[in-house]
Design a protein around this motif. Structure first.
Motif, PDB file in Angstrom:
ATOM      1  N   CYS A 165       0.762  -1.218  -0.134  1.00 29.60           N
ATOM      2  CA  CYS A 165      -0.065   0.035   0.010  1.00 29.60           C
ATOM      3  C   CYS A 165       1.052   1.317   0.026  1.00 29.60           C
ATOM      4  CB  CYS A 165      -0.760  -0.031   1.246  1.00 29.60           C
ATOM      5  SG  CYS A 165      -2.424  -1.381   0.931  1.00 29.60           S
ATOM      6  N   ALA A 166       1.953   1.199   0.813  1.00 27.92           N
ATOM      7  CA  ALA A 166       2.895   2.277   0.876  1.00 27.92           C
ATOM      8  C   ALA A 166       3.441   2.630  -0.352  1.00 27.92           C
ATOM      9  CB  ALA A 166       3.767   2.188   1.809  1.00 27.92           C
ATOM     10  N   LYS A 167       3.993   1.780  -1.096  1.00 24.89           N
ATOM     11  CA  LYS A 167       4.543   1.742  -2.496  1.00 24.89           C
ATOM     12  C   LYS A 167       3.400   2.306  -3.542  1.00 24.89           C
ATOM     13  CE  LYS A 167       8.198   1.493  -2.907  1.00 24.89           C
ATOM     14  NZ  LYS A 167       9.170   2.467  -2.816  1.00 24.89           N
ATOM     15  N   ALA A 168       2.238   1.813  -3.411  1.00 31.22           N
ATOM     16  CA  ALA A 168       1.256   2.170  -4.425  1.00 31.22           C
ATOM     17  C   ALA A 168       0.737   3.724  -4.115  1.00 31.22           C
ATOM     18  CB  ALA A 168       0.087   1.547  -4.151  1.00 31.22           C
ATOM     19  N   ARG A 169       0.741   4.266  -2.840  1.00 27.47           N
ATOM     20  CA  ARG A 169       0.610   5.469  -2.584  1.00 27.47           C
ATOM     21  C   ARG A 169       1.910   6.651  -3.020  1.00 27.47           C
ATOM     22  NH1 ARG A 169      -0.970   3.466   2.657  1.00 27.47           N
ATOM     23  NH2 ARG A 169      -3.388   3.274   2.637  1.00 27.47           N
ATOM     24  N   GLU A 170       3.003   5.903  -3.360  1.00 30.63           N
ATOM     25  CA  GLU A 170       4.068   6.768  -3.761  1.00 30.63           C
ATOM     26  C   GLU A 170       4.162   6.798  -5.275  1.00 30.63           C
ATOM     27  OE1 GLU A 170       7.730   4.787  -2.488  1.00 30.63           O
ATOM     28  OE2 GLU A 170       7.367   5.126  -0.394  1.00 30.63           O
ATOM     29  N   GLY A 171       3.262   6.098  -6.148  1.00 27.46           N
ATOM     30  CA  GLY A 171       3.055   6.276  -7.436  1.00 27.46           C
ATOM     31  C   GLY A 171       3.488   4.921  -8.038  1.00 27.46           C
ATOM     32  N   VAL A 172       4.166   4.104  -7.163  1.00 25.08           N
ATOM     33  CA  VAL A 172       4.843   2.521  -7.956  1.00 25.08           C
ATOM     34  C   VAL A 172       3.531   1.857  -8.373  1.00 25.08           C
ATOM     35  CG1 VAL A 172       5.976   0.599  -7.426  1.00 25.08           C
ATOM     36  CG2 VAL A 172       6.734   2.882  -6.591  1.00 25.08           C
ATOM     37  N   GLU A 173       3.527   1.290  -9.445  1.00 26.38           N
ATOM     38  CA  GLU A 173       2.448   0.171 -10.103  1.00 26.38           C
ATOM     39  C   GLU A 173       2.564  -1.051  -9.229  1.00 26.38           C
ATOM     40  OE1 GLU A 173       2.744  -0.431 -14.397  1.00 26.38           O
ATOM     41  OE2 GLU A 173       3.079   1.620 -14.669  1.00 26.38           O
ATOM     42  N   VAL A 174       1.580  -1.484  -8.593  1.00 33.44           N
ATOM     43  CA  VAL A 174       1.416  -2.669  -7.650  1.00 33.44           C
ATOM     44  C   VAL A 174       0.445  -3.513  -8.141  1.00 33.44           C
ATOM     45  CG1 VAL A 174       1.498  -3.599  -5.390  1.00 33.44           C
ATOM     46  CG2 VAL A 174       2.692  -1.265  -5.850  1.00 33.44           C
ATOM     47  N   ARG A 175       0.858  -4.784  -8.600  1.00 31.67           N
ATOM     48  CA  ARG A 175      -0.073  -5.637  -8.999  1.00 31.67           C
ATOM     49  C   ARG A 175      -0.208  -6.741  -7.910  1.00 31.67           C
ATOM     50  NH1 ARG A 175       1.678  -2.914 -13.447  1.00 31.67           N
ATOM     51  NH2 ARG A 175       0.005  -2.236 -14.796  1.00 31.67           N
ATOM     52  N   ALA A 176      -1.297  -7.392  -7.351  1.00 37.47           N
ATOM     53  CA  ALA A 176      -1.159  -8.340  -6.316  1.00 37.47           C
ATOM     54  C   ALA A 176      -2.300  -9.495  -6.921  1.00 37.47           C
ATOM     55  CB  ALA A 176      -1.480  -8.110  -5.072  1.00 37.47           C
ATOM     56  N   LEU A 177      -1.764 -10.565  -7.192  1.00 41.35           N
ATOM     57  CA  LEU A 177      -2.514 -11.756  -7.747  1.00 41.35           C
ATOM     58  C   LEU A 177      -2.628 -12.964  -6.636  1.00 41.35           C
ATOM     59  CD1 LEU A 177      -4.282 -12.985 -10.068  1.00 41.35           C
ATOM     60  CD2 LEU A 177      -1.857 -13.669 -11.165  1.00 41.35           C
ATOM     61  N   TYR A 178      -3.675 -13.382  -6.401  1.00 45.03           N
ATOM     62  CA  TYR A 178      -3.551 -14.626  -5.619  1.00 45.03           C
ATOM     63  C   TYR A 178      -4.502 -15.770  -5.973  1.00 45.03           C
ATOM     64  CZ  TYR A 178      -7.890 -12.594  -3.995  1.00 45.03           C
ATOM     65  OH  TYR A 178      -9.254 -12.085  -3.861  1.00 45.03           O
ATOM     66  N   ASP A 179      -4.456 -16.854  -5.496  1.00 47.83           N
ATOM     67  CA  ASP A 179      -5.282 -17.911  -5.819  1.00 47.83           C
ATOM     68  C   ASP A 179      -6.643 -18.136  -5.264  1.00 47.83           C
ATOM     69  OD1 ASP A 179      -5.320 -20.744  -7.305  1.00 47.83           O
ATOM     70  OD2 ASP A 179      -5.864 -21.215  -5.264  1.00 47.83           O
ATOM     71  N   GLY A 180      -7.757 -18.249  -6.007  1.00 45.03           N
ATOM     72  CA  GLY A 180      -8.871 -18.508  -5.382  1.00 45.03           C
ATOM     73  C   GLY A 180      -9.146 -19.197  -4.169  1.00 45.03           C
ATOM     74  N   ILE A 181      -8.441 -20.599  -4.232  1.00 45.52           N
ATOM     75  CA  ILE A 181      -8.742 -21.558  -3.171  1.00 45.52           C
ATOM     76  C   ILE A 181      -7.501 -21.095  -1.934  1.00 45.52           C
ATOM     77  CG2 ILE A 181      -8.298 -23.982  -2.678  1.00 45.52           C
ATOM     78  CD1 ILE A 181     -11.076 -23.112  -4.015  1.00 45.52           C
ATOM     79  N   GLY A 182      -6.391 -21.023  -2.781  1.00 45.36           N
ATOM     80  CA  GLY A 182      -5.234 -21.074  -1.614  1.00 45.36           C
ATOM     81  C   GLY A 182      -5.447 -19.829  -0.818  1.00 45.36           C
ATOM     82  N   SER A 183      -5.996 -18.762  -1.204  1.00 47.77           N
ATOM     83  CA  SER A 183      -6.221 -17.709  -0.445  1.00 47.77           C
ATOM     84  C   SER A 183      -7.953 -17.445   0.011  1.00 47.77           C
ATOM     85  CB  SER A 183      -5.558 -16.466  -1.087  1.00 47.77           C
ATOM     86  OG  SER A 183      -4.280 -16.643  -1.111  1.00 47.77           O
ATOM     87  N   LEU A 184      -8.432 -18.304  -0.046  1.00 50.27           N
ATOM     88  CA  LEU A 184      -9.853 -18.341   0.138  1.00 50.27           C
ATOM     89  C   LEU A 184     -10.157 -17.666   1.592  1.00 50.27           C
ATOM     90  CD1 LEU A 184     -12.600 -19.377  -0.563  1.00 50.27           C
ATOM     91  CD2 LEU A 184     -12.516 -21.219   0.671  1.00 50.27           C
ATOM     92  N   GLY A 185      -9.423 -17.543   2.589  1.00 46.50           N
ATOM     93  CA  GLY A 185      -9.515 -17.177   3.745  1.00 46.50           C
ATOM     94  C   GLY A 185      -9.288 -15.578   3.816  1.00 46.50           C
ATOM     95  N   LEU A 186      -8.817 -14.984   2.718  1.00 47.65           N
ATOM     96  CA  LEU A 186      -8.186 -13.662   2.805  1.00 47.65           C
ATOM     97  C   LEU A 186      -9.671 -12.809   2.773  1.00 47.65           C
ATOM     98  CD1 LEU A 186      -5.769 -12.043   2.566  1.00 47.65           C
ATOM     99  CD2 LEU A 186      -5.983 -12.028   0.069  1.00 47.65           C
ATOM    100  N   SER A 187      -9.378 -11.849   3.823  1.00 56.81           N
ATOM    101  CA  SER A 187     -10.751 -11.019   4.191  1.00 56.81           C
ATOM    102  C   SER A 187     -11.087 -10.134   3.355  1.00 56.81           C
ATOM    103  CB  SER A 187     -10.623 -10.424   5.668  1.00 56.81           C
ATOM    104  OG  SER A 187      -9.602  -9.470   5.402  1.00 56.81           O
ATOM    105  N   HIS A 188     -12.257  -9.679   3.110  1.00 57.52           N
ATOM    106  CA  HIS A 188     -12.492  -8.406   2.145  1.00 57.52           C
ATOM    107  C   HIS A 188     -11.959  -7.382   2.758  1.00 57.52           C
ATOM    108  CE1 HIS A 188     -15.526 -10.629  -0.188  1.00 57.52           C
ATOM    109  NE2 HIS A 188     -16.099 -11.235   0.830  1.00 57.52           N
ATOM    110  N   ALA A 189     -11.839  -7.084   3.959  1.00 54.32           N
ATOM    111  CA  ALA A 189     -11.049  -5.845   4.395  1.00 54.32           C
ATOM    112  C   ALA A 189      -9.628  -5.699   3.997  1.00 54.32           C
ATOM    113  CB  ALA A 189     -11.384  -5.762   6.024  1.00 54.32           C
ATOM    114  N   TYR A 190      -9.057  -6.706   3.941  1.00 52.98           N
ATOM    115  CA  TYR A 190      -7.682  -6.786   3.653  1.00 52.98           C
ATOM    116  C   TYR A 190      -7.499  -6.379   2.120  1.00 52.98           C
ATOM    117  CZ  TYR A 190      -3.029  -8.894   2.991  1.00 52.98           C
ATOM    118  OH  TYR A 190      -1.660  -9.249   2.712  1.00 52.98           O
ATOM    119  N   LYS A 191      -8.448  -7.165   1.224  1.00 56.18           N
ATOM    120  CA  LYS A 191      -8.426  -6.490  -0.203  1.00 56.18           C
ATOM    121  C   LYS A 191      -8.847  -5.283  -0.368  1.00 56.18           C
ATOM    122  CE  LYS A 191     -10.471 -10.428  -0.708  1.00 56.18           C
ATOM    123  NZ  LYS A 191     -11.546 -11.658  -1.307  1.00 56.18           N
TER     124      LYS A 191
END
Length: 477
Positions: A165-191
């Motif tokens: 998040c800090a790098k994105a706010r600096e203007g760096v392009e940040v792309r995050a890709l995760y698997d739908g099953i492996g990261s199934l527990g990732l919260s909506h607040a996190y994303k």
């Protein structure tokens, strides 16, 4: 049981048995050329018709043509642009990896040509790898591309989230890709926190009604981090607290032309998941070849269920095993090799190659643990030494072939990595890098228990029977 309930149970049993029998032709067609896998599924259908029918139609029909075609079409749309970029920033050529010089077209996109002039740094355990990854992200000027099978919403995951998040706010392009099953527990607040900061977030095969079977079967098991197209990380380490505790794992930091290969793997996955084309010189050709005695030849191996015939990871590992001349040390958390690879391992031992397997004493997947033990008698009979790692969970995926070839990445030696998962690994030709990896394995050997025939004979009969039963299911694992 009440009479009415008994009648309904009889109807359910009769109906499920009929469905199980009707499913057998599908098994025969889908497992054509793999008789042991077909027989295993038929055994499950006949012995447990209710469960067998559900498992087959939900999970077993792994060749989900609609998703495979969609993935292949996405790659075909991106491939010309990637080829054009690759031609403009072509890396110094090296010898063909493992002597492959006549690969079919579809394997060429999974077994990359070896490139010379790379620097490789072995990172042992997450306690070493995470600080290096974080330093690389902190230094990013243009872009950060992160792909991990598992992202946890825990202390480790939140630390990486805040950094991205800090790098994105600096203007760096940040792309995050995760698997739908492996990261199934990732919260909506996190994303949501990532997106609010300007991070582009995408899910690889999100879990949904239409994609349920594909998501359950086709998992993006890759772990890739690329920063500014100048350096990259690949290995077996995901983002989560467990990797900082008693998990023993590996990653490698890469600089040089091989970075473009991992960038291409990320770009292909990102295009499929996010529909964004990254085939631009902005993301390639930024890590020039280096000279020096420690410069390595590297080749990325990217595989997945979208390959129509042969799996690049299996083909490459098989070739590595059959060409070994003096040493073959393999470290893997999940060992369900299949007949071809078992025959290749035995053949290597028969040729006098020092073949050693390093496996976990305790696995996080008990069925795979039991199936792996069922191979021990055959391995010992062939003269292959087997060591079980004791201090914690061995999650590293690596191999050493002779004195100068190493393999390291996300792929396990099991059917899921060879047929179902999207994997990313790297072959490294470097005597100094292999020496480091060999020293680590030798040190780990001191923390292992070597499996002997006496040890196997002393195991309780019940455990031997359970392991043998798990072996019957190994073609399904």
């Amino acid at each position: 049981m009440p009479e009415g309930a008994g009648q309904w149970w009889a109807v359910l049993q009769l109906g499920s048995t009929a469905l199980a029998v009707a499913s057998i032709p599908s098994v025969l067609l889908r497992r054509r050329g793999r008789p042991m896998a077909a027989l295993s599924w038929i055994l499950v259908l006949v012995a447990l018709p209710v469960l067998g029918v559900a498992l087959w139609w939900l999970l077993g029909r792994m060749h989900l043509e609609r998703q495979r075609r969609r993935r292949r079409r996405a790659h075909e749309r991106l491939a010309p642009a990637l080829t054009a970029v690759r031609d403009r920033v072509r890396a110094p050529a090296a010898r063909p990896v493992l002597g492959f010089c006549r690969l079919p077209d579809h394997l060429r996109r999974g077994i990359f040509p070896a490139s010379a002039g790379n620097r490789c740094r072995l990172l042992v355990d997450a306690t070493t790898a995470y600080p290096e990854m974080e330093r690389a992200i902190e230094a990013a000027r243009h872009h950060v591309h992160a792909l991990f099978y598992i992202w946890r919403d825990d202390a480790t995951g939140r630390r990486f989230r805040d950094l991205l998040c800090a790098k994105a706010r600096e203007g760096v392009e940040v792309r995050a890709l995760y698997d739908g099953i492996g990261s199934l527990g990732l919260s909506h607040a996190y994303k949501r926190a990532l997106r609010d900061a300007g991070v582009q977030v995408a899910t690889f095969l999100p879990l949904g009604v239409r994609t349920l079977r594909a998501a359950l079967n086709f998992r993006n098991h890759r772990k890739i981090l690329v920063v500014d197209a100048e350096r990259a990380f690949v290995g077996g380490i995901n983002i989560g607290d467990e990797y900082t505790r008693d998990w023993h794992d590996l990653a490698v930091e890469l600089r040089g032309p091989v970075v473009d290969q991992l960038q291409e793997v990320f770009a292909d996955d990102w295009h499929y998941a996010a529909r964004e084309d990254l085939a631009s010189a902005d993301y390639f050709g930024k890590s020039p070849a280096v000279d020096g005695a420690d410069a390595a030849e590297c080749a990325v191996i990217a595989s997945g269920p979208d390959f129509p015939a042969y799996n690049p990871t299996h083909e490459a590992l098989f070739a590595a095993v059959v060409t070994a001349q003096s040493r073959l040390w393999i470290m893997t958390p999940y060992f369900v090799p299949g007949p071809a690879l078992m025959a290749a391992l035995r053949s290597a031992a028969f040729r006098g190659v020092d073949v050693r397997l390093y496996l976990p004493r305790r696995s996080d997947v008990r069925l795979v643990e039991m199936a792996a033990r069922s191979y021990y008698p055959d391995l010992l009979d062939a003269g292959i030494r087997v060591f079980e790692y004791l201090p914690g969970f061995l999650h590293a995926k690596a191999a050493i072939v002779d004195e100068s070839l190493a393999f390291l990445g996300s792929a396990n030696l099991d059917a899921r990595s060879f047929r179902l998962n999207f994997e990313a690994s790297c072959f490294v030709t470097s005597a100094s890098f292999v020496a480091q990896l060999a020293a680590m394995m030798a040190a780990d050997e001191a923390r292992c228990s070597e499996i002997t025939r006496d040890y196997l004979a002393a195991q309780p009969a019940a455990r031997q029977i359970v392991d043998a039963a798990a072996h019957l299911l190994s073609p399904l694992l």
